[in-house]
Design an enzyme around this catalytic site. Sequence first.
Site, PDB file in Angstrom:
ATOM      1  CD  GLU A  79      -2.831   1.037   0.120  1.00  0.00           C
ATOM      2  OE1 GLU A  79      -2.150   1.312  -0.961  1.00  0.00           O
ATOM      3  OE2 GLU A  79      -4.221   1.554   0.498  1.00  0.00           O
ATOM      4  CG  ASP A 109      -5.615   9.371   5.649  1.00  0.00           C
ATOM      5  OD1 ASP A 109      -5.017   9.771   6.380  1.00  0.00           O
ATOM      6  OD2 ASP A 109      -6.731   9.798   5.028  1.00  0.00           O
TER       7      ASP A 109
HETATM    8  P1  IMP Z   1      -7.725   5.094   3.965  1.00  0.00           P
HETATM    9  O1  IMP Z   1      -6.697   4.429   4.726  1.00  0.00           O
HETATM   10  O2  IMP Z   1      -8.953   4.189   3.650  1.00  0.00           O
HETATM   11  O3  IMP Z   1      -8.108   6.525   4.597  1.00  0.00           O
HETATM   12  O4  IMP Z   1      -7.239   5.400   2.642  1.00  0.00           O
HETATM   13  C1  IMP Z   1      -5.991   5.674   2.252  1.00  0.00           C
HETATM   14  C2  IMP Z   1      -6.067   6.066   0.899  1.00  0.00           C
HETATM   15  O5  IMP Z   1      -6.103   7.676   0.822  1.00  0.00           O
HETATM   16  C3  IMP Z   1      -4.602   5.816   0.277  1.00  0.00           C
HETATM   17  O6  IMP Z   1      -4.401   4.830  -0.412  1.00  0.00           O
HETATM   18  C4  IMP Z   1      -4.364   7.075  -0.668  1.00  0.00           C
HETATM   19  O7  IMP Z   1      -4.971   6.827  -1.935  1.00  0.00           O
HETATM   20  C5  IMP Z   1      -5.288   8.286  -0.117  1.00  0.00           C
HETATM   21  N1  IMP Z   1      -4.486   9.120   1.100  1.00  0.00           N
HETATM   22  C6  IMP Z   1      -4.466   9.253   2.049  1.00  0.00           C
HETATM   23  N2  IMP Z   1      -3.471  10.246   2.563  1.00  0.00           N
HETATM   24  C7  IMP Z   1      -3.095  10.654   1.478  1.00  0.00           C
HETATM   25  C8  IMP Z   1      -1.912  11.758   1.199  1.00  0.00           C
HETATM   26  O8  IMP Z   1      -1.410  12.346   2.281  1.00  0.00           O
HETATM   27  N3  IMP Z   1      -1.568  12.050  -0.115  1.00  0.00           N
HETATM   28  C9  IMP Z   1      -2.434  11.316  -1.077  1.00  0.00           C
HETATM   29  N4  IMP Z   1      -3.261  10.254  -0.867  1.00  0.00           N
HETATM   30  C10 IMP Z   1      -3.531  10.066   0.271  1.00  0.00           C
HETATM   31 MG    MG Z   2      -4.207   4.054  -2.482  1.00  0.00          MG
END
Ligand code: IMP
Ligand code: MG
Length: 186
Positions: free
Chosen positions: A107, A111
Amino acid sequence: MDREKQMESFHRKIKRVLFTQEEIQAAVQKAGKEISDSYDGNPILLVSILKGAYVFLADLSRAITVPSEIGFMCAKSYYKGTVSTGAVKITMDLDQDVSKYHVIIVEDIIDTGRTLNDVVNLLKTRNPLSLRVITLLDKPSRRKVDFKADVSLFTIPDHFVIGYGLDCGEYYRNLPYIAEYNKGAE
Ligand code: IMP
Ligand code: MG
């Protein structure tokens, strides 16, 4: 807008470099060696969730020296507030039967943790030989679900980052380093 103005605006949004190409490569080589050392004779399947991890996957896969395959998935998770409905919509699935592999999810960044949490739970139902998660970046302060990667190359505070596969509005994925995005310059 003319070329010069576009380029100036593009560069102005790159606030500062957080991790250089050299720092990233050193961390990726180390991770590749650790994965190679863990090889037990069964094939490894590196699974990337499109699109952000494509650069990391390309480098990590070449830092691995044992039999391994790559696979891609497109996934979207559905939440009611902060609670997962457990529904993860797979818009593109793997070709491989994961029960034959040690699966490693590759990955770009974790986030809130929502997408990976659901993908991990889904893949577990397919009985892989083992399942691990490696992430290039981790933002633990942003977590909405309890999720921890097995390996995290860099931990960062709550900055929006771009480069090395990560985008802002689909741009900046091709930067060779990881930078902080300058929201104030929009
Ligand atoms: P989550 O953990 O389900 O919120 O999703 C994570 C996804 O959000 C990652 O795979 C990225 O595509 C996107 N993302 C989260 N933070 C960032 C960042 O700082 N820059 C660019 N994409 C981000
Ligand atoms: Mg992603």
